[in-house]
Design a protein around this motif. Structure first.
Motif, PDB file in Angstrom:
ATOM      1  N   PHE A 198       0.837  -1.201   0.000  1.00 13.70           N
ATOM      2  CA  PHE A 198       0.000   0.000   0.000  1.00 13.70           C
ATOM      3  C   PHE A 198       0.871   1.250   0.000  1.00 13.70           C
ATOM      4  O   PHE A 198       1.920   1.286   0.654  1.00 13.70           O
ATOM      5  N   CYS A 222      -9.766  -6.237   6.029  1.00 15.33           N
ATOM      6  CA  CYS A 222     -10.416  -5.385   5.040  1.00 15.33           C
ATOM      7  C   CYS A 222     -11.461  -6.269   4.366  1.00 15.33           C
ATOM      8  O   CYS A 222     -11.181  -7.441   4.101  1.00 15.33           O
ATOM      9  N   ALA A 223     -12.625  -5.714   4.123  1.00 14.50           N
ATOM     10  CA  ALA A 223     -13.712  -6.469   3.477  1.00 14.50           C
ATOM     11  C   ALA A 223     -13.921  -7.834   4.168  1.00 14.50           C
ATOM     12  O   ALA A 223     -14.076  -8.871   3.498  1.00 14.50           O
ATOM     13  N   VAL A 246      -4.072  -8.430   2.475  1.00 16.05           N
ATOM     14  CA  VAL A 246      -5.251  -7.558   2.531  1.00 16.05           C
ATOM     15  C   VAL A 246      -5.444  -6.811   1.211  1.00 16.05           C
ATOM     16  O   VAL A 246      -6.568  -6.560   0.778  1.00 16.05           O
ATOM     17  N   SER A 247      -4.331  -6.480   0.557  1.00 17.18           N
ATOM     18  CA  SER A 247      -4.421  -5.680  -0.674  1.00 17.18           C
ATOM     19  C   SER A 247      -5.265  -6.362  -1.754  1.00 17.18           C
ATOM     20  O   SER A 247      -5.879  -5.697  -2.586  1.00 17.18           O
ATOM     21  N   TRP A 250      -8.786  -5.234  -1.149  1.00 17.75           N
ATOM     22  CA  TRP A 250      -8.959  -3.796  -0.985  1.00 17.75           C
ATOM     23  C   TRP A 250      -9.426  -3.131  -2.276  1.00 17.75           C
ATOM     24  O   TRP A 250      -8.952  -3.476  -3.363  1.00 17.75           O
ATOM     25  N   GLN A 251     -10.366  -2.195  -2.117  1.00 15.11           N
ATOM     26  CA  GLN A 251     -10.789  -1.387  -3.265  1.00 15.11           C
ATOM     27  C   GLN A 251     -10.470   0.060  -2.927  1.00 15.11           C
ATOM     28  O   GLN A 251     -10.536   0.448  -1.756  1.00 15.11           O
ATOM     29  N   ASP A 254     -11.394   2.150   0.386  1.00 21.86           N
ATOM     30  CA  ASP A 254     -11.616   1.301   1.566  1.00 21.86           C
ATOM     31  C   ASP A 254     -10.617   1.642   2.669  1.00 21.86           C
ATOM     32  O   ASP A 254      -9.478   2.036   2.380  1.00 21.86           O
ATOM     33  N   VAL A 256      -8.331   0.175   5.890  1.00 25.84           N
ATOM     34  CA  VAL A 256      -7.706  -1.080   6.353  1.00 25.84           C
ATOM     35  C   VAL A 256      -7.616  -0.991   7.877  1.00 25.84           C
ATOM     36  O   VAL A 256      -7.210   0.044   8.416  1.00 25.84           O
ATOM     37  N   THR A 327      -7.014   2.379  12.183  1.00 26.66           N
ATOM     38  CA  THR A 327      -7.686   2.422  10.882  1.00 26.66           C
ATOM     39  C   THR A 327      -6.979   3.393   9.957  1.00 26.66           C
ATOM     40  O   THR A 327      -6.834   4.564  10.302  1.00 26.66           O
ATOM     41  N   LYS A 329      -6.459   4.781   5.794  1.00 24.64           N
ATOM     42  CA  LYS A 329      -7.002   4.788   4.425  1.00 24.64           C
ATOM     43  C   LYS A 329      -5.829   4.893   3.460  1.00 24.64           C
ATOM     44  O   LYS A 329      -5.276   5.977   3.270  1.00 24.64           O
ATOM     45  N   THR A 333      -2.138   1.577  -4.163  1.00 27.49           N
ATOM     46  CA  THR A 333      -1.146   0.493  -4.068  1.00 27.49           C
ATOM     47  C   THR A 333       0.008   0.826  -5.018  1.00 27.49           C
ATOM     48  O   THR A 333      -0.103   1.742  -5.825  1.00 27.49           O
TER      49      THR A 333
END
Ligand SMILES: Cc1cc2nc3c(=O)[nH]c(=O)nc-3n(C[C@H](O)[C@H](O)[C@H](O)COP(=O)(O)OP(=O)(O)OC[C@H]3O[C@@H](n4cnc5c(N)ncnc54)[C@H](O)[C@@H]3O)c2cc1C
Length: 396
Positions: A198, A222-223, A246-247, A250-251, A254, A256, A327, A329, A333
């Motif tokens: 990220f 994430c998600a 996690v990536s 991830w959108q 989102d 993390v 948390t 944001k 990436t």
């Protein structure tokens, strides 16, 4: 297909993990096989994988370790060629390996050992590998395909596309497989970089910059996908296995969520500490449970000071929440430049899960990363390359 020297039973485009596995499997069946690659060396991604030691499989690999728009597609091939099957092959070649993390098998010496296994198998099976050969066009002909290369026109009964994903363009990655799929009327799902570090917004990046190189075990999610693995701060952002995993889920936009102390009950710890040692500080607590540089910088980032006895219960709740659910944001990436895999690709609904052949064209096959099957970090992506390569190799 008998006849001229340019006619093959099987042509495979891509001398990577999946293509070479498919070539050896088909060669042992007596098929006349040619593998084409535009690169000057085969299996470049194998050589750079796993930090040069190739995490070649995962003993605990199950279909749950794969992302796809068609979740059940990978089950059949993975069941029919298991991590143990690949391990047996590695053992037959006397390659030394080690289990670095539970289930994750790496070469003890070098990823070259895995590439050598594949090239030796191709040689024994009589499959030819031709490098520095650019495929310009593919055309359907009666009983097969014509493949126009930079050095001549070839033909085959069965064509296998094993061109991989878009990640690391400097290693030979190209979108050729997707273009070919579209040429034959197949749907290609949107692609994006997966297993990728990220990048951070400038302010957070600057705050974390002094921590570059520091790693700590976290639980990141994430998600609704949790990964309990190490996180690494880099001079560009956040990486390490937890972030890479996690990536893939991830959108853009989102958040993390990161539990910095997944092994602790932070709230209970702090309440107890305040009772037992009221003069103790958060800095002290963090120092005990996080790498020192990380503890110090995180404490400064949050502006926490003073003894714990000055914290009210609600302050402790808040601090526990910040540590247990930090948390962030991400800004984005690093993209295909450093991604280990490409998510999305050829829609598997158009392929046979048993043979990897296009349902409407039983002599055209797509295998490996070019299709919409992407593994978690930890050897799963190679396992998919082996399994899908063998599935097609048994059919072509
Ligand atoms: C840095 C890095 C580390 C990784 N580490 C691991 C790991 O440890 N464990 C794991 O399981 N996975 C790992 N992966 C992922 C793994 O490498 C891939 O999932 C796997 O290589 C996919 O195999 P493939 O055969 O489908 O594609 P590739 O191995 O990418 O092979 C595709 C081949 O097609 C050729 N090609 C492309 N376009 C054309 C064209 N137009 N004409 C001719 N040839 C073409 C390319 O040159 C290449 O040789 C890593 C990836 C990267 C980038």
């Amino acid at each position: 297909m008998a006849g001229s020297s340019s006619a093959y039973d099987v042509i495979i485009i891509g001398a990577g993990a999946a293509g070479l596995m498919c070539a050896a499997t088909a060669g042992y069946r007596g098929r006349r096989v040619l593998v084409l690659d535009h690169a000057n060396k085969p299996g470049k991604k194998i050589l750079m994988s796993g930090g040069g030691r190739c995490n070649f499989t995962n003993l605990n690999s199950t279909p749950a370790n794969f992302l796809s728009d068609n979740q059940h597609y990978c089950i059949s091939a993975l069941k029919r060629y298991t991590p143990q099957d690949f391990l047996d092959l590695v053992d037959r070649h006397g390659v030394e390996y080690e289990e670095k993390a539970p289930g994750q098998l790496f070469c003890r010496d070098s990823a070259k050992d895995i590439l050598n296994v594949l090239l030796t198998e191709c040689e024994w099976a009589g499959a030819e590998v031709r490098l520095k050969t650019e495929v310009r066009r593919v055309r359907e002909i009666s009983h097969g395909y014509q493949v126009v290369t930079g050095s001549g026109v070839l033909s085959c009964e069965s064509l296998v596309v094993a061109t991989g994903g878009l990640s690391i363009p400097t290693m030979g990655a190209s979108g050729f497989g997707y273009e070919l799929a579209k040429q034959f009327g197949l749907k290609v799902l949107p692609t994006r970089a997966g297993l990728v570090p990220f990048t951070l917004q400038p302010e957070l990046k600057q705050q974390l910059a002094p921590l570059s190189g520091v790693s700590c075990p976290v639980d990141a999610h994430c998600a609704n996908q949790h990964f309990r693995e190490p996180m690494l701060v880099t001079h560009r952002g956040l990486s390490g296995p937890a972030m890479l995993q996690v990536s893939s889920f991830w959108q853009p936009g989102d958040a993390v969520h990161i539990n910095l102390l997944p092994a602790r009950d932070i709230r209970d710890d702090l309440l107890q500490l305040r009772k037992d040692k009221p003069q103790s500080t958060l800095a002290h607590y963090l120092n005990q449970h996080l790498p020192k540089r990380f503890a110090q910088a995180f404490n400064e980032l949050q502006g926490w000071n003073g003894p714990l006895q000055a914290c009210r219960n609600q302050d402790i709740e808040q601090i526990a929440n910040t540590l247990g659910n930090w948390t962030i944001k991400p800004g984005g990436t690093e993209g295909y430049r450093t991604a280990e895999v490409t998510l999305g690709g050829i829609d598997t609904r158009q392929l046979s899960s048993k043979t990897m052949a296009v349902l409407e064209r039983p002599n055209l096959f797509f295998i490996g990363e070019v299709v919409d099957v992407t593994g978690h970090l930890g050897g799963h992506n190679f396992q998919w390359a082996w399994a899908s390569g063998v599935a097609a190799g048994n059919e072509v």
